[in-house]
Design an enzyme around this catalytic site. Sequence first.
Site, mmCIF file in Angstrom:
data_model
loop_
_atom_site.group_PDB
_atom_site.id
_atom_site.type_symbol
_atom_site.label_atom_id
_atom_site.label_comp_id
_atom_site.label_asym_id
_atom_site.label_seq_id
_atom_site.Cartn_x
_atom_site.Cartn_y
_atom_site.Cartn_z
ATOM 1 C CE1 TYR A 120 1.976 2.018 8.437
ATOM 2 C CE2 TYR A 120 0.883 3.586 9.912
ATOM 3 C CZ TYR A 120 0.969 2.934 8.682
ATOM 4 O OH TYR A 120 0.042 3.204 7.720
ATOM 5 C CG HIS B 214 -5.599 2.185 7.076
ATOM 6 N ND1 HIS B 214 -5.796 0.901 6.620
ATOM 7 C CD2 HIS B 214 -6.713 2.522 7.780
ATOM 8 C CE1 HIS B 214 -6.991 0.474 7.028
ATOM 9 N NE2 HIS B 214 -7.559 1.436 7.721
ATOM 10 N NE ARG C 19 -2.170 0.540 4.031
ATOM 11 C CZ ARG C 19 -1.438 1.198 4.933
ATOM 12 N NH1 ARG C 19 -0.991 2.389 4.689
ATOM 13 N NH2 ARG C 19 -1.154 0.624 6.095
HETATM 14 C C1 LIG Z 1 -13.664 -6.615 12.843
HETATM 15 C C2 LIG Z 1 -12.860 -5.380 12.604
HETATM 16 N N1 LIG Z 1 -11.910 -5.008 13.484
HETATM 17 C C3 LIG Z 1 -11.207 -3.879 13.293
HETATM 18 C C4 LIG Z 1 -11.447 -3.076 12.202
HETATM 19 C C5 LIG Z 1 -10.678 -1.757 12.018
HETATM 20 N N2 LIG Z 1 -9.782 -1.888 10.846
HETATM 21 C C6 LIG Z 1 -10.136 -1.397 9.658
HETATM 22 S S1 LIG Z 1 -9.019 -1.764 8.465
HETATM 23 C C7 LIG Z 1 -8.018 -2.535 9.554
HETATM 24 C C8 LIG Z 1 -6.737 -3.150 9.063
HETATM 25 C C9 LIG Z 1 -6.973 -4.238 8.096
HETATM 26 O O1 LIG Z 1 -5.776 -4.635 7.524
HETATM 27 P P1 LIG Z 1 -5.676 -5.603 6.284
HETATM 28 O O2 LIG Z 1 -6.595 -6.749 6.460
HETATM 29 O O3 LIG Z 1 -4.258 -5.946 6.091
HETATM 30 O O4 LIG Z 1 -6.248 -4.755 5.057
HETATM 31 P P2 LIG Z 1 -5.675 -3.417 4.432
HETATM 32 O O5 LIG Z 1 -6.313 -2.265 5.149
HETATM 33 O O6 LIG Z 1 -4.212 -3.436 4.563
HETATM 34 O O7 LIG Z 1 -6.116 -3.436 3.009
HETATM 35 C C10 LIG Z 1 -8.549 -2.490 10.834
HETATM 36 C C11 LIG Z 1 -7.896 -3.030 12.032
HETATM 37 C C12 LIG Z 1 -12.433 -3.507 11.302
HETATM 38 N N3 LIG Z 1 -12.728 -2.811 10.211
HETATM 39 N N4 LIG Z 1 -13.118 -4.655 11.507
#
Ligand SMILES: Cc1ncc(C[n+]2csc(CCOP(=O)(O)OP(=O)(O)O)c2C)c(N)n1
Lengths: 404, 344
Positions: free
Chosen positions: A308, A299, A295
């Site tokens: 980070y 975020h 990415r």
């Molecule tokens: C059940 C749940 N817990 C926490 C969150 C908050 N949250 C949103 S995105 C994220 C990180 C997700 O990371 P990843 O799966 O690697 O996807 P990326 O954002 O890198 O595409 C978090 C912790 C959420 N959306 N759903």
Amino acid sequence: MDDPVTTSDPSHAKAEQGSRIFEASRSFGITPEQYMLPAQQQIQMLDPEGALVPSDEQGTGPGHEYPIPEAEVLLKAYAALVAGRRINDQNYALVRQGRLAVYPSSHGQEACQVGAALCLEPGDWMFPTYRDTVSVISRGVDPLDVMVSFRGDWHCGYDPKEHRVGSMSTPLTTQLLHAVGVAHAAKLRGEDTVVLAMCGDGATSEGDFHEALNFAAVFEVPVVFFVQNNGYAISVPLSSQSVAPSLAHKAIGYGMAGEQVDGNDMVAVLATLRRAVHLARENSMPLLVEAVTYRMQAHTNADDETRYRDREEVEQWKRKDPLVRMQRYLTSEGILNDDAAAEITEAAEKVASSLRQAMTADPAENPLEIFDHVYAEPTAQLLAQRAQLDDELQRTATSEGTQR
Amino acid sequence: MSTATATSTATFASALNTAMSDAMEADESVVVFGEDVGTLGGVFRITDGLTKRFGTNRCFDTPLAESGIAGTAVGMAINGMRPVIEMQFDAFAYPALEQVFSHIAKMANRTRGRVRLPMVIRIPYGGGVGGVEHHCDSSEAYYAHTAGLKVFTPATVADAYLMLREAIDTEDPVVFFEPKKLYWSKADDDLSTLREAYESGTESSRLVGAQGQAVVVREGTDVSIISYGPSVSTAVKAAEAAAEDGISAEVLDMRSVVPFDEVALVRTVEKTGRAVVVAEAQGFVSVASEITARIQERCFHSLASPVLRVTGFDIPYPAPKLEEHHLPDVNRILDALDELQWED
Ligand SMILES: Cc1ncc(C[n+]2csc(CCOP(=O)(O)OP(=O)(O)O)c2C)c(N)n1
Ligand SMILES: [Mg+2]
């Protein structure tokens, strides 16, 4: 019972003769274990300079061979890549201008985004995450409808059934189970629908990821799980999520094949996903594909990435940009010429300008609609609350009118 | 199921079982799945015989994972099925709550009504059967609090049949609470008569509808005892005992918490001027609280005394040998009736 190795009860084992994994591996002349394990290295077809990797160095092996897609498909993929990058950057800008509430950008991950859409047939289904805007648009959903949620007008702006695209939402990996259910329903009716179920690397730690893979494998339904490993879950690196050799390895525990691909290599992503979709459809069984990508932006707009990761890391990934690699490859192959490139850029520009226009226009939502879809028929209590809000709105309108 | 004769006896369990098999017979898209629901017929045998009759494509066991069951049911409903899923016990439905709260309840609203999820989540609930911890919760408030879900809970054998049929045919997701202590209760209801009434669309066979239809199960003039599910029979017994003391109590069975029949509620309280709300669940922030608040808002000027609640205590469900002290019983309801300022 004295010798547990030789007396293992065959009725308790699954990867036995007759099982889908057994049949599939036999068709490639390899063992079920060899079939389920990812290839020895990430599958890569274009090197970072965009040159075709010699076929014996692509990381594939027996049972893991992936034909390069036809020129026409590659050109279409390139056009979608360019449009996707433009959409990401336009939306990023719109957030900074305060026109969008939020936008999780997939800048850098566009090869995965495009591959996810182009590997599917019209009758298939896709279950995207919040970051997969470009996939959803590449599948054919009107960009303005997709942006409804990021502008804050409504939660989902498109018709999931019309496009066979699940509603994008944020509870991580919950959509993977929906994907399995859609595939299961199709299978019960004898339809050969394949479902692509998407999630990120961090999300693979969630319980629903596990349950979805297991249900898909047990019910032998054609779901391709597609993990975009972009290295981070907000701030948390993959090393804090999992110590598995790769995320692709997670497939094995469920009796499913896993594969790892260079997620910034458009050719390899498309080849791997198309093969997975084909195998899923042919054998009615699930597979897992992990794409290793990055990415490039924060975020979301609310994130401070300097806390980070360092700039250097980001710069390194810039050199693996999926667009540049694809453009070099297609040009050197004579598939892409200047005219075609100009047309593709112009088309992408059009999408961006329509986004700009639509997102800067004032929305015309109807506040009373918040009561309309909760139940097929509103309850008496909701009707009373609707009338209350209606009255408040009218009084506000009247008092604004008299003030003028 | 052979066709029942006119004077057969049905149990609550057989009514539910027949409702599912009739629904499966009537509509090919109805599928039943959950833990042990196939070969075994469910731990309470409510799905007994369905796999045998309809095959493993229509009624089947899943891996042991409640979120998986609920989440795949969402996908099935998106793709044209009407899933009826079983949660083995009330407290074991909790792993599925993210799917229930974040998707099952919200999908129709999120998609502006384009994707509705016609599905039923069956949950055996409540105590009174000597169950160990995690097998006796009354969890209806969690679901009723969540906009987008309907919450049904039958109190009689006939209602069990008709309300489950209606739940399966409802376009909205329905959480269907089955009072475990009633599973073995019997009534002289003829299920084939109920089937005919339901399938011919007789108006009186639709017990919930869009707005709910609470039912007066015992007429009275002095006080209304309002209840639902497993507590209705206790309320009726209390009313009978009160009659001996010269108090004429009316008993209202809400039948569904969502939709919530405020009209019937107001009607009975305006008639009697006093109200006691009875439910097994803890009273704090509960369905009983909601009923009480509604009475206060709508019937204030008809009330001769404060509205009282008789509910479970605000404790985690107690161990089997102690549950009798927790559950609302006839005496506790009679004590509440005594407190309703009868002096005038
Ligand atoms: C059940 C749940 N817990 C926490 C969150 C908050 N949250 C949103 S995105 C994220 C990180 C997700 O990371 P990843 O799966 O690697 O996807 P990326 O954002 O890198 O595409 C978090 C912790 C959420 N959306 N759903
Ligand atoms: Mg990530």
